[in-house]
Design a protein around this motif. Sequence first.
Motif, PDB file in Angstrom:
ATOM      1  N   PHE A 197       0.809  -1.223   0.000  1.00  0.00           N
ATOM      2  CA  PHE A 197       0.000   0.000   0.000  1.00  0.00           C
ATOM      3  C   PHE A 197       0.844   1.275   0.000  1.00  0.00           C
ATOM      4  O   PHE A 197       0.293   2.370   0.013  1.00  0.00           O
ATOM      5  CB  PHE A 197      -0.999   0.018   1.171  1.00  0.00           C
ATOM      6  N   SER A 198       2.156   1.164  -0.030  1.00  0.00           N
ATOM      7  CA  SER A 198       3.028   2.334  -0.089  1.00  0.00           C
ATOM      8  C   SER A 198       4.112   2.113  -1.141  1.00  0.00           C
ATOM      9  O   SER A 198       5.311   2.143  -0.842  1.00  0.00           O
ATOM     10  CB  SER A 198       3.656   2.581   1.290  1.00  0.00           C
ATOM     11  N   PRO A 199       3.719   1.899  -2.405  1.00  0.00           N
ATOM     12  CA  PRO A 199       4.685   1.471  -3.424  1.00  0.00           C
ATOM     13  C   PRO A 199       5.766   2.497  -3.742  1.00  0.00           C
ATOM     14  O   PRO A 199       6.903   2.125  -4.043  1.00  0.00           O
ATOM     15  CB  PRO A 199       3.805   1.202  -4.649  1.00  0.00           C
ATOM     16  N   ASN A 200       5.441   3.785  -3.649  1.00  0.00           N
ATOM     17  CA  ASN A 200       6.420   4.806  -4.064  1.00  0.00           C
ATOM     18  C   ASN A 200       7.600   4.918  -3.109  1.00  0.00           C
ATOM     19  O   ASN A 200       8.652   5.446  -3.479  1.00  0.00           O
ATOM     20  CB  ASN A 200       5.730   6.160  -4.196  1.00  0.00           C
ATOM     21  N   PHE A 201       7.428   4.450  -1.878  1.00  0.00           N
ATOM     22  CA  PHE A 201       8.505   4.553  -0.890  1.00  0.00           C
ATOM     23  C   PHE A 201       9.299   3.260  -0.755  1.00  0.00           C
ATOM     24  O   PHE A 201      10.257   3.198   0.016  1.00  0.00           O
ATOM     25  CB  PHE A 201       7.930   4.939   0.481  1.00  0.00           C
ATOM     26  N   THR A 202       8.909   2.218  -1.495  1.00  0.00           N
ATOM     27  CA  THR A 202       9.516   0.911  -1.287  1.00  0.00           C
ATOM     28  C   THR A 202      11.019   0.920  -1.531  1.00  0.00           C
ATOM     29  O   THR A 202      11.811   0.560  -0.650  1.00  0.00           O
ATOM     30  CB  THR A 202       8.847  -0.142  -2.194  1.00  0.00           C
ATOM     31  N   ILE A 203      11.420   1.306  -2.719  1.00  0.00           N
ATOM     32  CA  ILE A 203      12.845   1.259  -3.066  1.00  0.00           C
ATOM     33  C   ILE A 203      13.665   2.243  -2.225  1.00  0.00           C
ATOM     34  O   ILE A 203      14.732   1.870  -1.701  1.00  0.00           O
ATOM     35  CB  ILE A 203      13.036   1.475  -4.576  1.00  0.00           C
ATOM     36  N   PRO A 204      13.211   3.504  -2.035  1.00  0.00           N
ATOM     37  CA  PRO A 204      13.983   4.392  -1.151  1.00  0.00           C
ATOM     38  C   PRO A 204      14.147   3.856   0.260  1.00  0.00           C
ATOM     39  O   PRO A 204      15.233   3.944   0.847  1.00  0.00           O
ATOM     40  CB  PRO A 204      13.160   5.689  -1.151  1.00  0.00           C
ATOM     41  N   ALA A 205      13.082   3.264   0.822  1.00  0.00           N
ATOM     42  CA  ALA A 205      13.172   2.743   2.188  1.00  0.00           C
ATOM     43  C   ALA A 205      14.117   1.550   2.263  1.00  0.00           C
ATOM     44  O   ALA A 205      14.915   1.433   3.203  1.00  0.00           O
ATOM     45  CB  ALA A 205      11.785   2.346   2.699  1.00  0.00           C
ATOM     46  N   MET A 206      14.046   0.662   1.270  1.00  0.00           N
ATOM     47  CA  MET A 206      14.937  -0.490   1.276  1.00  0.00           C
ATOM     48  C   MET A 206      16.392  -0.071   1.104  1.00  0.00           C
ATOM     49  O   MET A 206      17.291  -0.610   1.760  1.00  0.00           O
ATOM     50  CB  MET A 206      14.521  -1.472   0.178  1.00  0.00           C
ATOM     51  N   ASN A 207      16.632   0.906   0.241  1.00  0.00           N
ATOM     52  CA  ASN A 207      17.998   1.412   0.054  1.00  0.00           C
ATOM     53  C   ASN A 207      18.515   2.072   1.331  1.00  0.00           C
ATOM     54  O   ASN A 207      19.686   1.904   1.709  1.00  0.00           O
ATOM     55  CB  ASN A 207      18.042   2.403  -1.098  1.00  0.00           C
ATOM     56  N   LEU A 208      17.643   2.824   2.001  1.00  0.00           N
ATOM     57  CA  LEU A 208      18.018   3.484   3.251  1.00  0.00           C
ATOM     58  C   LEU A 208      18.383   2.448   4.307  1.00  0.00           C
ATOM     59  O   LEU A 208      19.379   2.594   5.034  1.00  0.00           O
ATOM     60  CB  LEU A 208      16.855   4.356   3.731  1.00  0.00           C
ATOM     61  N   TYR A 209      17.584   1.409   4.401  1.00  0.00           N
ATOM     62  CA  TYR A 209      17.839   0.336   5.369  1.00  0.00           C
ATOM     63  C   TYR A 209      19.186  -0.315   5.098  1.00  0.00           C
ATOM     64  O   TYR A 209      20.015  -0.475   6.014  1.00  0.00           O
ATOM     65  CB  TYR A 209      16.703  -0.690   5.291  1.00  0.00           C
ATOM     66  N   ARG A 210      19.447  -0.673   3.858  1.00  0.00           N
ATOM     67  CA  ARG A 210      20.696  -1.378   3.543  1.00  0.00           C
ATOM     68  C   ARG A 210      21.923  -0.485   3.736  1.00  0.00           C
ATOM     69  O   ARG A 210      22.944  -0.926   4.269  1.00  0.00           O
ATOM     70  CB  ARG A 210      20.651  -1.882   2.096  1.00  0.00           C
ATOM     71  N   SER A 211      21.817   0.742   3.314  1.00  0.00           N
ATOM     72  CA  SER A 211      22.999   1.614   3.349  1.00  0.00           C
ATOM     73  C   SER A 211      23.368   2.051   4.765  1.00  0.00           C
ATOM     74  O   SER A 211      24.508   2.439   5.028  1.00  0.00           O
ATOM     75  CB  SER A 211      22.764   2.854   2.477  1.00  0.00           C
ATOM     76  N   ASN A 212      22.399   1.989   5.704  1.00  0.00           N
ATOM     77  CA  ASN A 212      22.668   2.419   7.078  1.00  0.00           C
ATOM     78  C   ASN A 212      22.745   1.254   8.063  1.00  0.00           C
ATOM     79  O   ASN A 212      22.898   1.484   9.266  1.00  0.00           O
ATOM     80  CB  ASN A 212      21.575   3.390   7.538  1.00  0.00           C
ATOM     81  N   PHE A 213      22.669   0.037   7.565  1.00  0.00           N
ATOM     82  CA  PHE A 213      22.609  -1.133   8.448  1.00  0.00           C
ATOM     83  C   PHE A 213      23.888  -1.294   9.272  1.00  0.00           C
ATOM     84  O   PHE A 213      24.996  -1.185   8.765  1.00  0.00           O
ATOM     85  CB  PHE A 213      22.374  -2.393   7.623  1.00  0.00           C
ATOM     86  N   LYS A 214      23.694  -1.586  10.563  1.00  0.00           N
ATOM     87  CA  LYS A 214      24.791  -1.874  11.476  1.00  0.00           C
ATOM     88  C   LYS A 214      24.658  -3.324  11.949  1.00  0.00           C
ATOM     89  O   LYS A 214      23.627  -3.690  12.509  1.00  0.00           O
ATOM     90  CB  LYS A 214      24.764  -0.926  12.670  1.00  0.00           C
ATOM     91  N   PRO A 215      25.678  -4.134  11.753  1.00  0.00           N
ATOM     92  CA  PRO A 215      25.595  -5.530  12.210  1.00  0.00           C
ATOM     93  C   PRO A 215      25.311  -5.618  13.705  1.00  0.00           C
ATOM     94  O   PRO A 215      25.726  -4.752  14.490  1.00  0.00           O
ATOM     95  CB  PRO A 215      26.972  -6.093  11.866  1.00  0.00           C
ATOM     96  N   SER A 216      24.602  -6.667  14.076  1.00  0.00           N
ATOM     97  CA  SER A 216      24.234  -6.865  15.478  1.00  0.00           C
ATOM     98  C   SER A 216      24.349  -8.341  15.817  1.00  0.00           C
ATOM     99  O   SER A 216      24.701  -9.164  14.959  1.00  0.00           O
ATOM    100  CB  SER A 216      22.793  -6.393  15.709  1.00  0.00           C
ATOM    101  N   GLU A 217      24.015  -8.687  17.060  1.00  0.00           N
ATOM    102  CA  GLU A 217      24.001 -10.096  17.441  1.00  0.00           C
ATOM    103  C   GLU A 217      22.857 -10.836  16.758  1.00  0.00           C
ATOM    104  O   GLU A 217      22.831 -12.069  16.734  1.00  0.00           O
ATOM    105  CB  GLU A 217      23.898 -10.236  18.964  1.00  0.00           C
ATOM    106  N   VAL A 218      21.909 -10.085  16.182  1.00  0.00           N
ATOM    107  CA  VAL A 218      20.775 -10.680  15.468  1.00  0.00           C
ATOM    108  C   VAL A 218      21.128 -10.969  14.011  1.00  0.00           C
ATOM    109  O   VAL A 218      20.872 -12.062  13.497  1.00  0.00           O
ATOM    110  CB  VAL A 218      19.546  -9.750  15.547  1.00  0.00           C
ATOM    111  N   LEU A 219      21.714  -9.995  13.346  1.00  0.00           N
ATOM    112  CA  LEU A 219      22.063 -10.114  11.930  1.00  0.00           C
ATOM    113  C   LEU A 219      23.446  -9.548  11.677  1.00  0.00           C
ATOM    114  O   LEU A 219      23.798  -8.502  12.236  1.00  0.00           O
ATOM    115  CB  LEU A 219      21.063  -9.347  11.049  1.00  0.00           C
TER     116      LEU A 219
END
Length: 338
Positions: A202-224
């Motif tokens: 239901f929010s198609p226009n934000f999909t790719i920007p949000a996924m790119n933001l998540y990947r580019s700012n990801f910090k490794p943790s004990e979870v992932l």
Amino acid sequence: MSDRQQINETFRIPLSVLDVSPIVEGGSVAESLGNTLDLARHAEKWGYNRYWLAEHHNAPSIASSATSIVIGHVAAGTSTIRVGSGGIMLPNHAPLVIAEQFGTLESLFPGRIDLGLGRAPGTDGLTAAALRGSRRSNGHDFPEQLAELRAFLDPSRAEVGMPVRAIPGEGLNIPIWLLGSSDFSAMLAAELGLPFAFAGHFSPNFTIPAMNLYRSNFKPSEVLDKPYGMVAVNIVAADTDEEAGYLATSMQQLFLSFIRNTRGPLPAPVRNMDQLWSEQEKAALQQQLGSSIVGGPETVRGKLKRYMEATQADEIMVAAHIFDHQARLRSYEIVAGL
């Protein structure tokens, strides 16, 4: 070759199910919950990875408002598929209650429960106020609520001693996902090193920007140690493009009722939507449902492959607002067999 291997051979990533236990015109809540379990059993047989239920309230088309209970219903009626929330709207609840509920579910169905969390109310303002009572949470304290919930499950995370314990819940390994339809939860999931699921249905226009933001700012943790992103998308599949287009009019009418604030049960499909919507409403729906995949097997295969390439998702969660239960089963069967 198994269904799961066929999916992996074609797309290389897992497919999962997002369900709201749709209430259809002329149907009942009991029938909707029965259909949910039936779909979950078929999804398990067809090799889907997980089956998530979504929390919504005051919605005449949705029977999954008591989400934790429906998760238990589905988990009890299946044996291997992961079952979880897509999601629990945390501001509607005290974190201790969610820790206990999902601690109970994990104790009953070990290794099969996911806890997906969102910060939206999943309803209108009046209903949100009724749900939240004197707590008056508005979602702005979601990070603090999340930290409290995680501390109930793992007291070592608490900055001070925990005078109250979540039993069941404490010490259990319940995977937590953050859900979002904008950039807020994408950034928070990246900061905390948690898996992230985006509401692309239901929010198609934000999909790719949000996924790119998540990947580019990801910090490794004990979870992932690296980002893991899932995207939800509407898919209506049938044996022909024409039949799929007809079935998809139920989804279009449902979203049209959201625009008009005339919500009701999921409507039966119609042959001509032009008799129901204005040009302005049609354009608004095409914007909101722009990522939806509708068609016969080959059409869906091509569109889904392009969608996966565009989003670079690690997993796809399939939503399907289809009026007829047998047609809904057939849609998920087609997607599983691509």
